[in-house]
Enzyme design. Structure first.
Site, PDB file in Angstrom:
ATOM      1  N   PHE A  39      59.640 -43.923  34.042  1.00 46.69           N
ATOM      2  CA  PHE A  39      60.660 -43.813  35.086  1.00 46.69           C
ATOM      3  C   PHE A  39      60.444 -42.531  35.890  1.00 46.69           C
ATOM      4  O   PHE A  39      60.397 -41.431  35.319  1.00 46.69           O
ATOM      5  CB  PHE A  39      62.059 -43.817  34.463  1.00 46.69           C
ATOM      6  CG  PHE A  39      62.392 -45.108  33.759  1.00 46.69           C
ATOM      7  CD1 PHE A  39      63.039 -46.137  34.415  1.00 46.69           C
ATOM      8  CD2 PHE A  39      62.016 -45.309  32.428  1.00 46.69           C
ATOM      9  CE1 PHE A  39      63.330 -47.338  33.777  1.00 46.69           C
ATOM     10  CE2 PHE A  39      62.295 -46.501  31.770  1.00 46.69           C
ATOM     11  CZ  PHE A  39      62.957 -47.516  32.452  1.00 46.69           C
ATOM     12  N   VAL A  77      61.119 -41.081  30.527  1.00 46.10           N
ATOM     13  CA  VAL A  77      61.704 -40.516  31.746  1.00 46.10           C
ATOM     14  C   VAL A  77      60.952 -39.231  32.063  1.00 46.10           C
ATOM     15  O   VAL A  77      60.795 -38.367  31.193  1.00 46.10           O
ATOM     16  CB  VAL A  77      63.202 -40.212  31.523  1.00 46.10           C
ATOM     17  CG1 VAL A  77      63.796 -39.517  32.734  1.00 46.10           C
ATOM     18  CG2 VAL A  77      63.970 -41.482  31.203  1.00 46.10           C
ATOM     19  N   CYS A  78      60.476 -39.085  33.283  1.00 44.43           N
ATOM     20  CA  CYS A  78      59.727 -37.885  33.672  1.00 44.43           C
ATOM     21  C   CYS A  78      60.625 -36.653  33.625  1.00 44.43           C
ATOM     22  O   CYS A  78      61.690 -36.628  34.242  1.00 44.43           O
ATOM     23  CB  CYS A  78      59.150 -38.027  35.074  1.00 44.43           C
ATOM     24  SG  CYS A  78      58.494 -36.465  35.707  1.00 44.43           S
ATOM     25  N   VAL A  79      60.173 -35.619  32.932  1.00 45.94           N
ATOM     26  CA  VAL A  79      61.014 -34.431  32.730  1.00 45.94           C
ATOM     27  C   VAL A  79      61.312 -33.714  34.038  1.00 45.94           C
ATOM     28  O   VAL A  79      62.460 -33.310  34.283  1.00 45.94           O
ATOM     29  CB  VAL A  79      60.392 -33.479  31.676  1.00 45.94           C
ATOM     30  CG1 VAL A  79      59.023 -32.972  32.102  1.00 45.94           C
ATOM     31  CG2 VAL A  79      61.325 -32.324  31.389  1.00 45.94           C
ATOM     32  N   ALA A  82      63.666 -35.737  36.063  1.00 41.82           N
ATOM     33  CA  ALA A  82      64.954 -35.792  35.365  1.00 41.82           C
ATOM     34  C   ALA A  82      65.734 -34.493  35.544  1.00 41.82           C
ATOM     35  O   ALA A  82      66.955 -34.511  35.752  1.00 41.82           O
ATOM     36  CB  ALA A  82      64.731 -36.076  33.881  1.00 41.82           C
TER      37      ALA A  82
END
Lengths: 130, 135
Positions: A39, A77-79, A82
């Site tokens: 994501f 989820v991409c840090v 995010a």
């Protein structure tokens, strides 16, 4: 076939997450492997458990969580994306001094390397976006 | 991971109105560490990402355009720009940043990274790729 999926838009505003979900579910049902769902951009908003849609509508976040639990699906989820958008797990909340976390069950926060690895490891990487 | 794949990052959006260009560039820079055969494509409004002399100070947006100059150091040195997209927007190659890379196999000669290609050539380039990421 081994697939990976990238979701680049948030829930409800764009159909991208719905289509990605339908594809992923169909691929798994047909016996294919889904190596990872990644994501990115506003797609990280698919990973908050605070989502509360009206009862007569689909719950996009719960659907992903349930699919992950049924198939041991890797939802990443991409840090960096995010952090910009306020999607945090317990570790990130602690690290950044936030008063709570909101990551949904089955999702994990990690780096962009996970996306590149998915491209290398999979037979096909499908991008769902705008 | 010994396998090398051909990765193309397609850029379709102007740089500052949406986050796609900025976050797309972050993927390219991280991806460079994986030693794949990487190129970038700029089509449609994506050609504006390479425009020289971007100044976002009045708009209050972060100007990330200097980061494109680092691509050569990351061995990302094939930046295909579609000629028709430039022309449709009143741009030419002279309007773009003079991005270069140093060829270690040629005594570190400085070479241009930007290659202007036709729409038909771009179509052929897409056909060659293993992985296409679309921003």
């Amino acid at each position: 076939m081994k697939f990976s999926v990238m979701v680049n838009e948030g829930p409800y505003t764009h159909q991208a997450s719905d289509t990605a979900y339908q594809f992923t579910r169909a691929a798994l049902a047909a016996g294919h492997e889904v190596f990872r769902v990644f994501f990115y951009h506003d797609g990280v908003n698919n990973g908050t458990r605070m989502t509360t849609p009206p009862q007569d509508d689909r719950n996009i976040v719960d659907r992903w969580s349930e699919l992950a639990s049924e198939h041991e699906l890797d939802l990443v989820v991409c840090v960096a994306a995010a952090q910009r958008r306020g999607i945090v797990d317990a570790d990130e909340a602690k690290r950044n001094g936030k008063d709570g976390d909101n990551i949904a069950p089955g999702f994990r926060i990690s780096g962009l390397g996970q996306l590149i690895e998915a491209g290398i490891q999979s037979d096909r990487l499908l991008v769902f976006g705008d | 991971m010994s396998e090398t794949k051909k990765f193309m990052y397609i850029n379709r959006h102007a740089p500052h109105g949406t986050v796609y260009a900025h976050e797309g560039l972050e993927v390219v820079l991280i991806g460079a560490a994986f030693e794949q055969d990487v190129c970038m494509a700029f089509i449609g409004d994506g050609v504006f990402q390479l425009k020289q002399d971007q100044d976002t100070s009045e708009a209050g947006m972060k100007n990330f355009s200097p980061a494109y100059r680092a691509l050569g150091d990351y061995e990302v040195n094939k930046l295909y720009v579609e000629r028709e997209s430039l022309q449709e927007r009143g741009l030419s190659e002279a309007d773009l940043m003079p991005l270069t890379w140093e060829d270690e196999d040629d005594d570190w000669a400085e070479k241009p990274s930007i290659r202007v290609v036709s729409r038909a050539e771009m179509s052929d380039l897409l056909e060659e790729q293993d992985v296409i990421l679309n921003f």
